[in-house]
Write a protein that holds these residues in place. Structure first.
Motif, PDB file in Angstrom:
ATOM      1  N   ILE A   1       0.823  -1.145   0.021  1.00 56.78           N
ATOM      2  CA  ILE A   1      -0.032   0.053  -0.025  1.00 56.78           C
ATOM      3  C   ILE A   1       0.903   1.211  -0.059  1.00 56.78           C
ATOM      4  CG2 ILE A   1      -1.693   1.419   1.322  1.00 56.78           C
ATOM      5  CD1 ILE A   1      -2.785  -1.387  -0.162  1.00 56.78           C
ATOM      6  N   ARG A   2       0.837   1.905  -1.190  1.00 55.63           N
ATOM      7  CA  ARG A   2       1.620   3.252  -1.292  1.00 55.63           C
ATOM      8  C   ARG A   2       0.947   4.439  -1.195  1.00 55.63           C
ATOM      9  NH1 ARG A   2       4.631  -0.194  -0.502  1.00 55.63           N
ATOM     10  NH2 ARG A   2       6.013  -1.318  -1.874  1.00 55.63           N
ATOM     11  N   GLY A   3      -0.255   4.545  -1.304  1.00 52.51           N
ATOM     12  CA  GLY A   3      -1.145   5.620  -1.270  1.00 52.51           C
ATOM     13  C   GLY A   3      -1.787   5.716   0.288  1.00 52.51           C
ATOM     14  N   VAL A   4      -1.731   6.647   1.020  1.00 52.16           N
ATOM     15  CA  VAL A   4      -2.111   6.711   2.313  1.00 52.16           C
ATOM     16  C   VAL A   4      -2.342   8.205   2.582  1.00 52.16           C
ATOM     17  CG1 VAL A   4      -1.981   6.439   4.681  1.00 52.16           C
ATOM     18  CG2 VAL A   4      -1.427   4.392   3.059  1.00 52.16           C
ATOM     19  N   THR A   5      -3.369   8.521   3.237  1.00 46.93           N
ATOM     20  CA  THR A   5      -3.421  10.077   3.807  1.00 46.93           C
ATOM     21  C   THR A   5      -3.628  10.094   5.369  1.00 46.93           C
ATOM     22  OG1 THR A   5      -4.242  11.029   1.559  1.00 46.93           O
ATOM     23  CG2 THR A   5      -4.700  12.029   3.467  1.00 46.93           C
ATOM     24  N   VAL A   6      -3.154  10.989   6.007  1.00 43.01           N
ATOM     25  CA  VAL A   6      -3.472  10.878   7.590  1.00 43.01           C
ATOM     26  C   VAL A   6      -3.616  12.283   7.846  1.00 43.01           C
ATOM     27  CG1 VAL A   6      -2.276   8.678   8.148  1.00 43.01           C
ATOM     28  CG2 VAL A   6      -0.962  10.668   8.106  1.00 43.01           C
ATOM     29  N   SER A   7      -4.578  12.422   8.559  1.00 43.58           N
ATOM     30  CA  SER A   7      -4.657  13.589   9.511  1.00 43.58           C
ATOM     31  C   SER A   7      -4.935  13.469  10.934  1.00 43.58           C
ATOM     32  CB  SER A   7      -6.048  14.360   8.838  1.00 43.58           C
ATOM     33  OG  SER A   7      -6.733  13.785   8.032  1.00 43.58           O
TER      34      SER A   7
ATOM     35  N   MET B   1      -0.549   2.217  -8.069  1.00 43.59           N
ATOM     36  CA  MET B   1       0.652   2.800  -7.488  1.00 43.59           C
ATOM     37  C   MET B   1       1.736   1.983  -8.100  1.00 43.59           C
ATOM     38  SD  MET B   1      -0.601   5.241  -5.664  1.00 43.59           S
ATOM     39  CE  MET B   1       0.723   5.946  -4.769  1.00 43.59           C
ATOM     40  N   THR B   2       2.955   2.825  -8.680  1.00 48.22           N
ATOM     41  CA  THR B   2       4.037   1.944  -9.420  1.00 48.22           C
ATOM     42  C   THR B   2       4.809   1.351  -8.075  1.00 48.22           C
ATOM     43  OG1 THR B   2       4.170   3.943 -11.015  1.00 48.22           O
ATOM     44  CG2 THR B   2       6.278   2.297 -10.626  1.00 48.22           C
ATOM     45  N   GLY B   3       5.003   0.029  -8.197  1.00 45.37           N
ATOM     46  CA  GLY B   3       5.692  -0.684  -7.236  1.00 45.37           C
ATOM     47  C   GLY B   3       4.728  -1.063  -6.216  1.00 45.37           C
ATOM     48  N   GLY B   4       3.556  -0.861  -6.219  1.00 45.76           N
ATOM     49  CA  GLY B   4       2.568  -1.119  -5.063  1.00 45.76           C
ATOM     50  C   GLY B   4       2.081  -2.570  -5.240  1.00 45.76           C
ATOM     51  N   TRP B   5       0.954  -2.792  -4.602  1.00 41.97           N
ATOM     52  CA  TRP B   5       0.456  -4.096  -4.417  1.00 41.97           C
ATOM     53  C   TRP B   5       0.282  -4.795  -5.618  1.00 41.97           C
ATOM     54  CZ3 TRP B   5      -3.527  -5.240  -0.120  1.00 41.97           C
ATOM     55  CH2 TRP B   5      -4.136  -6.520  -0.288  1.00 41.97           C
ATOM     56  N   PHE B   6      -0.350  -4.149  -6.639  1.00 36.53           N
ATOM     57  CA  PHE B   6      -0.556  -4.863  -7.782  1.00 36.53           C
ATOM     58  C   PHE B   6       0.878  -5.483  -8.449  1.00 36.53           C
ATOM     59  CE2 PHE B   6      -1.425  -5.207 -12.571  1.00 36.53           C
ATOM     60  CZ  PHE B   6      -2.557  -5.919 -12.236  1.00 36.53           C
TER      61      PHE B   6
END
Ligand code: ATP
Ligand code: GLN
Length: 144
Positions: free
Chosen positions: A42-48, A132-137
Motif C-alpha cells: 500500500i503506497r497511497g495513504v493520507t493521514v490527518s 501505484m508504481t511498485g505497489g500491491w498490484f
C-alpha cells in the motif's frame, strides 16, 4: 515478497470498483499500521490529526456533566486509504492486527465507495490512476 492471501470480498453496497477505507485510530499505533501497510504494497495513504468521541469520550463526558467541553474530545489519527475492491478486506485485517489493543478507544473503520480516481499529474482516471508504481498490484503480478 509479500504474502497475498486469497480474500473473499463481501458484497459491499453500493458496489464500486474502488473503496476508501477510513480508519480512526490511536495516534501512537500509526507508525506500526503504516509500516505494515507499506510492507503489503500500500503506497497511497493520507493521514490527518483529528479529535473525536466515541465510547471512550462518552465516558469522560459522563464525569464532566451534560455540557460539551472541548476537553472531552480525544486525539486520534484519521487514515484514509483508497484501494481497489479486492484489497479492502486485507487492508482492514491489517489495520485491526496492528491497531487493536482490546481496550475501549481502539477506533473504528468505515468503508466508503469511491466513484473515480484521477491522477492530477497525468489526468489518468480509474484503475490507471489508482494503481501505484511498485505497489500491491505490481508486487503480486510481476512482469514477465
Ligand atoms: P504521482 O505519480 O503523480 O506522484 P501519486 O498517485 O503517487 O501520483 P501523489 O500525487 O504522490 O499521488 O499523492 C498525493 C497525496 O495523495 C499523497 O500524499 C496522499 O496523501 C494522497 N494519496 C495518493 N493516493 C492515495 C490513495 N490511494 N489513498 C489515499 N490517499 C492517497
Ligand atoms: N491498488 C493499488 C495498487 O495495487 C494500491 C493503492 C494504494 O496504495 N492505496 O497498486
Amino acid at each position: 515478497c509479500p504474502v497475498i492471501r486469497a480474500q473473499t470480498t463481501p458484497e459491499y453496497t453500493p458496489d464500486a470498483q474502488f473503496y476508501k477505507v477510513e480508519a480512526i485510530l490511536r495516534p501512537w499505533r500509526i507508525p506500526q499500521v503504516s509500516s505494515a501497510l507499506l510492507r503489503m504494497g500500500i503506497r497511497g495513504v493520507t493521514v490527518s490529526d483529528v479529535k473525536g468521541f466515541g465510547s471512550q469520550g462518552g465516558l469522560k463526558e459522563r464525569h464532566a456533566g451534560s455540557e460539551f467541553a472541548e476537553d472531552m474530545f480525544v486525539c486520534k489519527v484519521k487514515m484514509e486509504i483508497v484501494v481497489s475492491k479486492d484489497q479492502v478486506e486485507a487492508v482492514i485485517e491489517k489495520i485491526i492486527a496492528q491497531a487493536r489493543t482490546g481496550e475501549i478507544g481502539d477506533g473504528k473503520i468505515f468503508v466508503i465507495p469511491v466513484t473515480d480516481v484521477i491522477r492530477v499529474r497525468t489526468g489518468e482516471r480509474g484503475e490507471k490512476a489508482e494503481r501505484m508504481t511498485g505497489g500491491w498490484f505490481d508486487m503480486s503480478s510481476p512482469k514477465a
